[in-house]
Design a protein around this motif. Structure first.
Motif, mmCIF file in Angstrom:
data_model
loop_
_atom_site.group_PDB
_atom_site.id
_atom_site.type_symbol
_atom_site.label_atom_id
_atom_site.label_comp_id
_atom_site.label_asym_id
_atom_site.label_seq_id
_atom_site.Cartn_x
_atom_site.Cartn_y
_atom_site.Cartn_z
ATOM 1 N N SER A 1 0.781 -1.232 0.000
ATOM 2 C CA SER A 1 0.000 0.000 0.000
ATOM 3 C C SER A 1 0.819 1.292 0.000
ATOM 4 O O SER A 1 0.269 2.345 -0.291
ATOM 5 C CB SER A 1 -0.971 0.013 1.182
ATOM 6 O OG SER A 1 -0.268 0.017 2.402
ATOM 7 N N ASP B 1 1.859 7.369 -0.123
ATOM 8 C CA ASP B 1 0.405 7.454 0.023
ATOM 9 C C ASP B 1 0.034 7.683 1.487
ATOM 10 O O ASP B 1 0.159 6.786 2.320
ATOM 11 C CB ASP B 1 -0.267 6.186 -0.494
ATOM 12 C CG ASP B 1 -1.778 6.333 -0.639
ATOM 13 O OD1 ASP B 1 -2.337 7.346 -0.168
ATOM 14 O OD2 ASP B 1 -2.396 5.432 -1.218
ATOM 15 N N ARG C 1 -2.723 7.802 2.869
ATOM 16 C CA ARG C 1 -3.828 6.961 3.359
ATOM 17 C C ARG C 1 -3.321 5.769 4.150
ATOM 18 O O ARG C 1 -4.029 5.246 5.010
ATOM 19 C CB ARG C 1 -4.694 6.481 2.196
ATOM 20 C CG ARG C 1 -5.356 7.605 1.416
ATOM 21 C CD ARG C 1 -6.050 7.106 0.183
ATOM 22 N NE ARG C 1 -5.102 6.365 -0.652
ATOM 23 C CZ ARG C 1 -5.450 5.597 -1.669
ATOM 24 N NH1 ARG C 1 -6.708 5.459 -2.002
ATOM 25 N NH2 ARG C 1 -4.532 4.971 -2.389
ATOM 26 N N GLN D 1 -3.358 5.298 8.215
ATOM 27 C CA GLN D 1 -4.470 4.758 8.996
ATOM 28 C C GLN D 1 -4.227 3.319 9.430
ATOM 29 O O GLN D 1 -4.852 2.840 10.359
ATOM 30 C CB GLN D 1 -5.767 4.842 8.180
ATOM 31 C CG GLN D 1 -6.138 6.258 7.829
ATOM 32 C CD GLN D 1 -7.249 6.321 6.789
ATOM 33 O OE1 GLN D 1 -7.678 5.316 6.232
ATOM 34 N NE2 GLN D 1 -7.711 7.533 6.529
ATOM 35 N N PRO E 1 -5.527 12.058 5.646
ATOM 36 C CA PRO E 1 -6.656 12.246 4.732
ATOM 37 C C PRO E 1 -7.940 11.716 5.347
ATOM 38 O O PRO E 1 -7.923 10.750 6.107
ATOM 39 C CB PRO E 1 -6.255 11.434 3.503
ATOM 40 C CG PRO E 1 -5.271 10.439 4.001
ATOM 41 C CD PRO E 1 -4.587 11.066 5.180
ATOM 42 N N ASP F 1 -11.968 7.725 1.933
ATOM 43 C CA ASP F 1 -11.215 7.063 0.875
ATOM 44 C C ASP F 1 -11.290 7.927 -0.366
ATOM 45 O O ASP F 1 -12.336 8.051 -1.002
ATOM 46 C CB ASP F 1 -11.795 5.669 0.596
ATOM 47 C CG ASP F 1 -10.961 4.894 -0.400
ATOM 48 O OD1 ASP F 1 -9.836 5.343 -0.713
ATOM 49 O OD2 ASP F 1 -11.427 3.848 -0.869
ATOM 50 N N THR F 2 -10.178 8.528 -0.723
ATOM 51 C CA THR F 2 -10.140 9.428 -1.871
ATOM 52 C C THR F 2 -9.970 8.682 -3.181
ATOM 53 O O THR F 2 -10.107 9.275 -4.242
ATOM 54 C CB THR F 2 -8.984 10.425 -1.728
ATOM 55 O OG1 THR F 2 -7.754 9.681 -1.687
ATOM 56 C CG2 THR F 2 -9.120 11.251 -0.472
#
Length: 157
Positions: free
Chosen positions: A58, A76, A78, A81, A98, A101-102
């Motif tokens: 990821s 990234d 994200r 998290q 962020p 979920d973009t």
């Protein structure tokens, strides 16, 4: 397709005697930002060293470590998290996590981090913009564009 065994590795890169030298780091460098920085500092005999960290499928983290400072690029935000290393890296950039979920990856940090190795911020942005590229593949492209792909591939496996 990337071989699954390569989804967790840490590699230090430093310029020595006019060439780029790659050194595989212990996987404990992936446990947190302090461990990552210490591993890069301990591996290279150079004023400027880089660390390339592939924690899973990821995200990746790149560090530039000098005697005076440490800069970083998190591929990234994200991932913060779910992963301690990503969360600590995001915190170090000062960027906010962020929300929601973009869909697209949200890089955080210094896009110009490897410009001294030959890849500009625009080039890095292009690498990060690949919608389906795995972090291992992105790091391979970065190493290739910076001129040390063969050495990188040799030590990461």
């Amino acid at each position: 397709m990337t071989d699954r065994r390569n989804h967790r590795y840490a590699v230090a890169v430093a310029e020595q005697d006019g060439r780029r030298q790659c050194t595989r780091l212990d996987r404990t460098a992936l446990t947190g930002l302090d461990e990552a920085v210490a591993a890069v500092r301990g591996a290279a005999n150079s004023d400027v060293s880089f660390g390339f960290f592939n924690a899973d499928e990821s995200f990746f983290l790149i560090l530039r470590v000098t005697p005076a400072e440490t800069a970083l690029l998190l591929s990234d935000a994200r991932a913060a998290q779910r992963h301690t290393l990503a969360a600590q890296a995001l915190d170090a950039t000062g960027a906010a996590p962020p929300g929601g979920d973009t869909g697209a990856a949200l890089p955080a940090g210094d896009l110009d981090i490897v410009s001294a190795l030959g890849l500009t911020a625009a080039g890095m942005a292009a690498v990060l913009a690949g919608p389906d590229a795995l972090p291992d593949d992105q790091l391979r492209v970065i190493a290739e564009r910076c001129g040390f792909a063969a050495e990188f591939d040799r030590v990461k496996t």
